[in-house]
Write an enzyme that holds these catalytic residues in place. Structure first.
Site, PDB file in Angstrom:
ATOM      1  N   ASP A  86       2.931 -20.608 -13.194  1.00  0.00           N
ATOM      2  CA  ASP A  86       3.180 -21.196 -11.884  1.00  0.00           C
ATOM      3  C   ASP A  86       1.938 -21.970 -11.463  1.00  0.00           C
ATOM      4  OD1 ASP A  86       4.873 -21.290  -9.316  1.00  0.00           O
ATOM      5  OD2 ASP A  86       2.935 -20.557  -8.597  1.00  0.00           O
ATOM      6  N   GLU A 109       7.537 -25.151 -14.463  1.00  0.00           N
ATOM      7  CA  GLU A 109       8.495 -25.799 -13.570  1.00  0.00           C
ATOM      8  C   GLU A 109       8.498 -27.304 -13.792  1.00  0.00           C
ATOM      9  OE1 GLU A 109       8.926 -23.692  -9.403  1.00  0.00           O
ATOM     10  OE2 GLU A 109       6.817 -23.893  -9.912  1.00  0.00           O
ATOM     11  N   ASP A 144       2.645 -16.464  -5.840  1.00  0.00           N
ATOM     12  CA  ASP A 144       2.541 -17.194  -7.095  1.00  0.00           C
ATOM     13  C   ASP A 144       2.872 -16.313  -8.290  1.00  0.00           C
ATOM     14  OD1 ASP A 144       1.744 -19.416  -5.635  1.00  0.00           O
ATOM     15  OD2 ASP A 144      -0.380 -18.920  -5.809  1.00  0.00           O
TER      16      ASP A 144
END
Length: 445
Positions: free
Chosen positions: A201, A293, A375
């Site tokens: 992340d 992501e 996170d």
């Protein structure tokens, strides 16, 4: 989607890898390098102007009424076609062309052909991503570059510390840069954790948080020297710089200060690149699968409060390095969907929050009471996509009531965040230009 990865038992991988060398040319060699870069820019602009004039002429004839047979013929814009036209016109348009290597002009025309093809494919729906506008002409302020593909070039065998270029000769190491693209065979090595999956992340407070619990701090390279950059910029503002109207030359003190500013920016860029290389190399060497992501970095940069920090973190560069290094290493890079609620979803029960503020750094699940760092919770959700600990149906979860004031909605930034298409028309759209099919665009490494 999954990028990279090699089949079991495939222990060799052929890749195109670049090696970057620093050069330190003499004053005469630096002048020749500048001349070659200018020649490439001239050839690029010449080829682009040739195609643009032809497209404008054909568009004007189409609106005035001549038949198809009476219109000006279409000009081919492949690298081969532009190079053939250049050889016929170079004595007239550039009588000084013999001062530079033919590779300078050839690479400029190849770049023009690539830019035009990207524009044509984008208009025709053959190119994914953002819509590409008609290529722009290059100015003297653009980055200097020149490409050599043939001729007497390469490292000098005597010490492997000098580079030989056509017409320029042997150049020692220093602050100009040369990059070689070569095909190499990379043999896979045993991974430290061959069956492990790690979710990554990305953030601003911390550069990255791994699903294993490790936190990679954000070094904030640009922020650490921001005061020095401001001081140098104020110093330049007080000195005489170049004037576009009077064309007056800048003062020597202004030029010296600009060199200091450029060196400081280069130092920041090198430190950022080095840190990202170390992190991405460690990830692909330690884990079989890396999950990240699909961030809309361009849209996020529209946020003026976070744009500087996001750009300083280098999210786009980190993703790019993970992409090609996973292919080299035989690992797999899994890119989660852009709309996957990694931060809003509970990594324990799968319930998805309807709203999560940016300043809420701790995730509290209203369903099961699970509490975890925001996170780290997102990184675990990313890793679970591949590990299969949760089903795809649990991604929907249970929609809870929004946190905070339910009457307060935010719609102003939705167009930027979702990548809504722009409404203004580019040059090609305004002139109704046609696209020409190109079948002869060579690949130049």
């Amino acid at each position: 989607m999954t990028i990279g990865g090699a089949a079991d038992g495939d222990r060799e991988n052929r890749v195109i890898q670049a090696y970057r060398y620093a050069l330190e040319p003499t004053a005469a060699q630096e002048q020749e390098l500048r001349s070659h870069c200018g020649a490439q820019r001239f050839a690029y602009n010449w080829g682009l102007a040739r195609i643009r004039t032809n497209l404008e002429t054909r568009a004007a004839e189409a609106s005035s009424g001549p038949t198809v047979d009476q219109r000006a013929p279409a000009v081919e814009w492949s690298a081969y076609g532009l190079r053939k036209a250049w050889n016929q016109a170079k004595d007239e348009v550039a009588p000084w062309w013999t001062e530079n290597s033919k590779e300078a002009y050839g690479s400029g025309l190849a770049n023009a052909a690539t830019a035009l093809k990207n524009w044509s494919d984008s208009r025709g729906g053959k190119r994914a991503g953002r819509r590409v506008g008609f290529p722009r002409f290059k100015t003297r302020r653009a980055a200097w570059s020149c490409r050599f593909t043939t001729g007497s070039l390469g490292l000098v065998e005597a010490d492997r510390r000098h580079l030989k270029l056509p017409r320029i000769g042997v150049v020692p190491g220093g602050r100009w840069f040369a990059a070689f693209s070569v095909e190499v065979v990379r043999a896979d090595r045993d991974l430290a954790q061959p069956f492990a999956v790690v979710g990554v992340d990305l953030g601003v407070k911390s550069l990255a948080v791994l699903s294993t619990g490790r936190v990679v701090p954000n070094p904030k390279h640009l922020v650490s020297v921001q005061a020095r950059i401001r001081r140098l910029q104020r110093r330049s503002a007080r000195r005489r710089g170049p004037h576009s109207r009077s064309r007056s030359a800048p003062s020597n003190r202004w030029q010296k200060n600009q060199v200091k500013l450029a060196r400081l920016h280069a130092k920041v860029a090198n430190a950022r690149r080095d840190g990202l290389h170390k992190l991405t190399t460690e990830l692909v060497n330690s884990y079989r699968t890396v999950v990240v992501e699909d961030l809309n970095v361009t849209g996020l940069l529209a946020n003026r409060h976070l744009a500087g920090r996001i750009a300083d973190a280098g999210w786009g560069e980190l993703r790019r390095q993970l992409d090609y290094k996973s292919r080299w290493r035989g690992a797999a890079l899994h890119v989660a969907d852009r709309w996957f609620p990694s931060s809003k979803r509970c990594s324990a029960c799968g319930v998805v929050k309807a709203k999560l503020r940016l300043h809420d750094r701790t995730f509290h699940c209203d369903e099961c009471g699970f509490v975890l760092d925001r996170d780290l919770n997102a990184a675990r959700n990313l890793a679970a996509l591949v590990e299969g600990e949760t089903s795809a149906a649990s991604c929907v979860g249970t929609v809870k009531m929004p946190a905070g004031n339910p009457r307060k909605t935010s719609t102003g930034a939705m167009g930027i965040a979702t990548g809504r298409p722009r409404t203004h028309m580019g040059w090609g759209q305004r002139h109704g230009c046609e696209s020409v099919t190109q079948d002869m665009v060579p690949t130049i490494s």
